[in-house]
Motif scaffolding. Structure first.
Motif, PDB file in Angstrom:
ATOM      1  N   HIS A   1       0.836  -1.206   0.000  1.00  0.00           N
ATOM      2  CA  HIS A   1       0.000   0.000   0.000  1.00  0.00           C
ATOM      3  C   HIS A   1       0.871   1.257   0.000  1.00  0.00           C
ATOM      4  O   HIS A   1       0.568   2.243  -0.683  1.00  0.00           O
ATOM      5  N   ALA A   2       1.956   1.218   0.754  1.00  0.00           N
ATOM      6  CA  ALA A   2       2.837   2.390   0.845  1.00  0.00           C
ATOM      7  C   ALA A   2       3.446   2.729  -0.506  1.00  0.00           C
ATOM      8  O   ALA A   2       3.534   3.903  -0.885  1.00  0.00           O
ATOM      9  N   PHE A   3       3.874   1.701  -1.240  1.00  0.00           N
ATOM     10  CA  PHE A   3       4.587   1.954  -2.493  1.00  0.00           C
ATOM     11  C   PHE A   3       3.668   1.991  -3.713  1.00  0.00           C
ATOM     12  O   PHE A   3       4.151   2.108  -4.843  1.00  0.00           O
ATOM     13  N   ARG A   4       2.369   1.921  -3.474  1.00  0.00           N
ATOM     14  CA  ARG A   4       1.431   1.961  -4.598  1.00  0.00           C
ATOM     15  C   ARG A   4       1.537   3.285  -5.346  1.00  0.00           C
ATOM     16  O   ARG A   4       1.531   3.318  -6.584  1.00  0.00           O
ATOM     17  N   ALA A   5       1.631   4.399  -4.611  1.00  0.00           N
ATOM     18  CA  ALA A   5       1.659   5.721  -5.247  1.00  0.00           C
ATOM     19  C   ALA A   5       2.863   5.884  -6.179  1.00  0.00           C
ATOM     20  O   ALA A   5       2.695   6.237  -7.347  1.00  0.00           O
ATOM     21  N   PRO A   6       4.107   5.640  -5.713  1.00  0.00           N
ATOM     22  CA  PRO A   6       5.241   5.821  -6.637  1.00  0.00           C
ATOM     23  C   PRO A   6       5.220   4.844  -7.812  1.00  0.00           C
ATOM     24  O   PRO A   6       5.586   5.208  -8.932  1.00  0.00           O
ATOM     25  N   LEU A   7       4.777   3.602  -7.574  1.00  0.00           N
ATOM     26  CA  LEU A   7       4.723   2.640  -8.671  1.00  0.00           C
ATOM     27  C   LEU A   7       3.660   3.032  -9.692  1.00  0.00           C
ATOM     28  O   LEU A   7       3.846   2.846 -10.900  1.00  0.00           O
ATOM     29  N   ASP A   8       2.558   3.601  -9.224  1.00  0.00           N
ATOM     30  CA  ASP A   8       1.515   4.082 -10.136  1.00  0.00           C
ATOM     31  C   ASP A   8       2.027   5.229 -10.994  1.00  0.00           C
ATOM     32  O   ASP A   8       1.693   5.334 -12.176  1.00  0.00           O
ATOM     33  N   VAL A   9       2.828   6.116 -10.380  1.00  0.00           N
ATOM     34  CA  VAL A   9       3.398   7.229 -11.140  1.00  0.00           C
ATOM     35  C   VAL A   9       4.226   6.697 -12.307  1.00  0.00           C
ATOM     36  O   VAL A   9       4.108   7.161 -13.451  1.00  0.00           O
ATOM     37  N   ILE A  10       5.061   5.695 -12.026  1.00  0.00           N
ATOM     38  CA  ILE A  10       5.916   5.133 -13.070  1.00  0.00           C
ATOM     39  C   ILE A  10       5.086   4.410 -14.132  1.00  0.00           C
ATOM     40  O   ILE A  10       5.269   4.609 -15.336  1.00  0.00           O
ATOM     41  N   ALA A  11       4.144   3.558 -13.685  1.00  0.00           N
ATOM     42  CA  ALA A  11       3.349   2.766 -14.629  1.00  0.00           C
ATOM     43  C   ALA A  11       2.501   3.652 -15.542  1.00  0.00           C
ATOM     44  O   ALA A  11       2.417   3.420 -16.762  1.00  0.00           O
ATOM     45  N   LYS A  12       1.873   4.669 -14.970  1.00  0.00           N
ATOM     46  CA  LYS A  12       1.024   5.551 -15.783  1.00  0.00           C
ATOM     47  C   LYS A  12       1.850   6.396 -16.739  1.00  0.00           C
ATOM     48  O   LYS A  12       1.423   6.683 -17.863  1.00  0.00           O
ATOM     49  N   ALA A  13       3.043   6.790 -16.303  1.00  0.00           N
ATOM     50  CA  ALA A  13       3.934   7.540 -17.194  1.00  0.00           C
ATOM     51  C   ALA A  13       4.374   6.660 -18.365  1.00  0.00           C
ATOM     52  O   ALA A  13       4.499   7.130 -19.499  1.00  0.00           O
ATOM     53  N   GLN A  14       4.593   5.383 -18.102  1.00  0.00           N
ATOM     54  CA  GLN A  14       4.955   4.454 -19.177  1.00  0.00           C
ATOM     55  C   GLN A  14       3.803   4.316 -20.172  1.00  0.00           C
ATOM     56  O   GLN A  14       4.020   4.281 -21.380  1.00  0.00           O
ATOM     57  N   GLU A  15       2.573   4.239 -19.661  1.00  0.00           N
ATOM     58  CA  GLU A  15       1.409   4.120 -20.540  1.00  0.00           C
ATOM     59  C   GLU A  15       1.273   5.334 -21.460  1.00  0.00           C
ATOM     60  O   GLU A  15       0.846   5.204 -22.613  1.00  0.00           O
ATOM     61  N   ARG A  16       1.661   6.499 -20.953  1.00  0.00           N
ATOM     62  CA  ARG A  16       1.553   7.730 -21.746  1.00  0.00           C
ATOM     63  C   ARG A  16       2.791   7.962 -22.611  1.00  0.00           C
ATOM     64  O   ARG A  16       2.868   8.953 -23.330  1.00  0.00           O
ATOM     65  N   GLY A  17       3.759   7.081 -22.508  1.00  0.00           N
ATOM     66  CA  GLY A  17       4.984   7.251 -23.281  1.00  0.00           C
ATOM     67  C   GLY A  17       5.930   8.280 -22.699  1.00  0.00           C
ATOM     68  O   GLY A  17       6.841   8.743 -23.378  1.00  0.00           O
ATOM     69  N   GLU A  18       5.725   8.640 -21.414  1.00  0.00           N
ATOM     70  CA  GLU A  18       6.550   9.654 -20.777  1.00  0.00           C
ATOM     71  C   GLU A  18       7.709   9.058 -19.982  1.00  0.00           C
ATOM     72  O   GLU A  18       8.534   9.798 -19.429  1.00  0.00           O
ATOM     73  N   ALA A  19       7.759   7.746 -19.881  1.00  0.00           N
ATOM     74  CA  ALA A  19       8.841   7.077 -19.150  1.00  0.00           C
ATOM     75  C   ALA A  19       9.257   5.848 -19.944  1.00  0.00           C
ATOM     76  O   ALA A  19       8.426   5.219 -20.614  1.00  0.00           O
ATOM     77  N   ARG A  20      10.527   5.518 -19.843  1.00  0.00           N
ATOM     78  CA  ARG A  20      11.005   4.348 -20.572  1.00  0.00           C
ATOM     79  C   ARG A  20      10.369   3.091 -19.999  1.00  0.00           C
ATOM     80  O   ARG A  20       9.984   3.037 -18.827  1.00  0.00           O
ATOM     81  N   GLN A  21      10.267   2.080 -20.843  1.00  0.00           N
ATOM     82  CA  GLN A  21       9.602   0.849 -20.436  1.00  0.00           C
ATOM     83  C   GLN A  21      10.481   0.039 -19.486  1.00  0.00           C
ATOM     84  O   GLN A  21      11.700   0.201 -19.442  1.00  0.00           O
ATOM     85  N   GLY A  22       9.844  -0.849 -18.760  1.00  0.00           N
ATOM     86  CA  GLY A  22      10.533  -1.681 -17.788  1.00  0.00           C
ATOM     87  C   GLY A  22       9.601  -2.005 -16.639  1.00  0.00           C
ATOM     88  O   GLY A  22       8.544  -1.380 -16.497  1.00  0.00           O
TER      89      GLY A  22
ATOM     90  N   ILE B   1      12.271  -0.767 -11.262  1.00  0.00           N
ATOM     91  CA  ILE B   1      12.700   0.633 -11.368  1.00  0.00           C
ATOM     92  C   ILE B   1      12.605   1.303 -10.003  1.00  0.00           C
ATOM     93  O   ILE B   1      13.510   2.026  -9.576  1.00  0.00           O
ATOM     94  N   GLY B   2      11.488   1.061  -9.316  1.00  0.00           N
ATOM     95  CA  GLY B   2      11.294   1.637  -7.992  1.00  0.00           C
ATOM     96  C   GLY B   2      12.319   1.142  -6.990  1.00  0.00           C
ATOM     97  O   GLY B   2      12.834   1.914  -6.170  1.00  0.00           O
ATOM     98  N   LEU B   3      12.648  -0.150  -7.041  1.00  0.00           N
ATOM     99  CA  LEU B   3      13.644  -0.715  -6.124  1.00  0.00           C
ATOM    100  C   LEU B   3      15.014  -0.097  -6.367  1.00  0.00           C
ATOM    101  O   LEU B   3      15.774   0.150  -5.423  1.00  0.00           O
ATOM    102  N   SER B   4      15.350   0.150  -7.632  1.00  0.00           N
ATOM    103  CA  SER B   4      16.639   0.785  -7.936  1.00  0.00           C
ATOM    104  C   SER B   4      16.715   2.179  -7.319  1.00  0.00           C
ATOM    105  O   SER B   4      17.739   2.566  -6.753  1.00  0.00           O
ATOM    106  N   ALA B   5      15.608   2.922  -7.442  1.00  0.00           N
ATOM    107  CA  ALA B   5      15.576   4.268  -6.862  1.00  0.00           C
ATOM    108  C   ALA B   5      15.668   4.199  -5.346  1.00  0.00           C
ATOM    109  O   ALA B   5      16.394   4.983  -4.708  1.00  0.00           O
ATOM    110  N   MET B   6      14.935   3.256  -4.725  1.00  0.00           N
ATOM    111  CA  MET B   6      14.981   3.085  -3.270  1.00  0.00           C
ATOM    112  C   MET B   6      16.386   2.761  -2.799  1.00  0.00           C
ATOM    113  O   MET B   6      16.859   3.279  -1.793  1.00  0.00           O
ATOM    114  N   ALA B   7      17.052   1.868  -3.535  1.00  0.00           N
ATOM    115  CA  ALA B   7      18.407   1.465  -3.142  1.00  0.00           C
ATOM    116  C   ALA B   7      19.347   2.660  -3.137  1.00  0.00           C
ATOM    117  O   ALA B   7      20.173   2.819  -2.226  1.00  0.00           O
TER     118      ALA B   7
END
Length: 216
Positions: A125-146, A151-157
């Motif tokens: 539940h805590a990480f739903r918001a940042p993961l949604d940001v990435i996933a929705k940006a990918q759907e709009r073509g605003e973020a690279r795929q993956g 991706i979120g774990l890499s940023a957290m690390a």
């Protein structure tokens, strides 16, 4: 520091609040249900009505930590994907610097089996918001795929490693501010989709390297 005595009310919440304060002072090793009872001025058996043992208390602290982190993420302001990722990264870094002992409890692998589901649910539940940001940006073509989770774990690390440097005194405040700004900017920029030409060049470079590599 004088510990506020417990008065009639929510004993479970009082124990958790005092336990989190003690966690900052002594770490998880120094936590004791009997000591918390003494601090709050209740009988030694009183906390056990809510926490059967120390591990149950640590599990509840982990859930509490993820809940608070989720609130931090959820309250991040809107903006471009780069702006939102930057703000989410800053919030995670600030939380990690402010709560190193709590963070260690949150990501511990020692949670009891009965608490695994509640801790996992709180983390998801805590990480739903940042993961949604990435996933929705990918759907709009605003973020690279993956995989958004990877991706979120890499940023957290990256943020957690930087927080460890700060909390250990390895880098000072001024350096930390500069490094944090650069690291967060690079993380956000790394999400931008590759330009078509850049993608082709990358693919061609990989093919060239594969061709040049000696066979084994």
């Amino acid at each position: 520091m004088t510990t506020p005595r417990y008065h009639h009310g929510d004993l479970r919440e009082a124990v958790l609040a005092r336990a989190e304060a003690a966690l900052r002072e002594t770490g998880a090793e120094g936590l004791s249900l009997r000591k918390l009872a003494r601090d709050l001025g209740v009988s030694h058996a009183a906390p056990s009505r809510h926490f059967k043992d120390k591990q149950a208390l640590l599990d509840a602290l982990a859930v509490r930590g993820f809940s608070r982190l989720g609130e931090e993420f959820a309250s991040a302001s809107a903006g471009s994907v780069v702006e939102r990722v930057q703000e989410l990264a800053r919030r995670y870094l600030a939380f990690a610097i402010e709560n190193p002992a709590l963070l260690a409890v949150m990501f511990s692998r020692k949670h009891c089996q009965s608490a695994n589901t509640s801790v996992a649910d709180a983390a998801n539940h805590a990480f739903r918001a940042p993961l949604d940001v990435i996933a929705k940006a990918q759907e709009r073509g605003e973020a690279r795929q993956g995989d958004p989770t990877r991706i979120g774990l890499s940023a957290m690390a990256a943020m957690q490693g930087l927080a460890a440097f700060v909390n250990s005194g390895f880098i000072g405040d001024e350096t930390a501010t500069a490094v944090a700004g650069e690291t967060i900017a690079r993380l956000a920029e790394s999400l931008r989709p590759l330009r078509e030409g850049a993608s082709a060049q990358t693919a061609e470079r990989v093919r060239s390297e594969d061709t040049a590599a000696p066979s084994r």
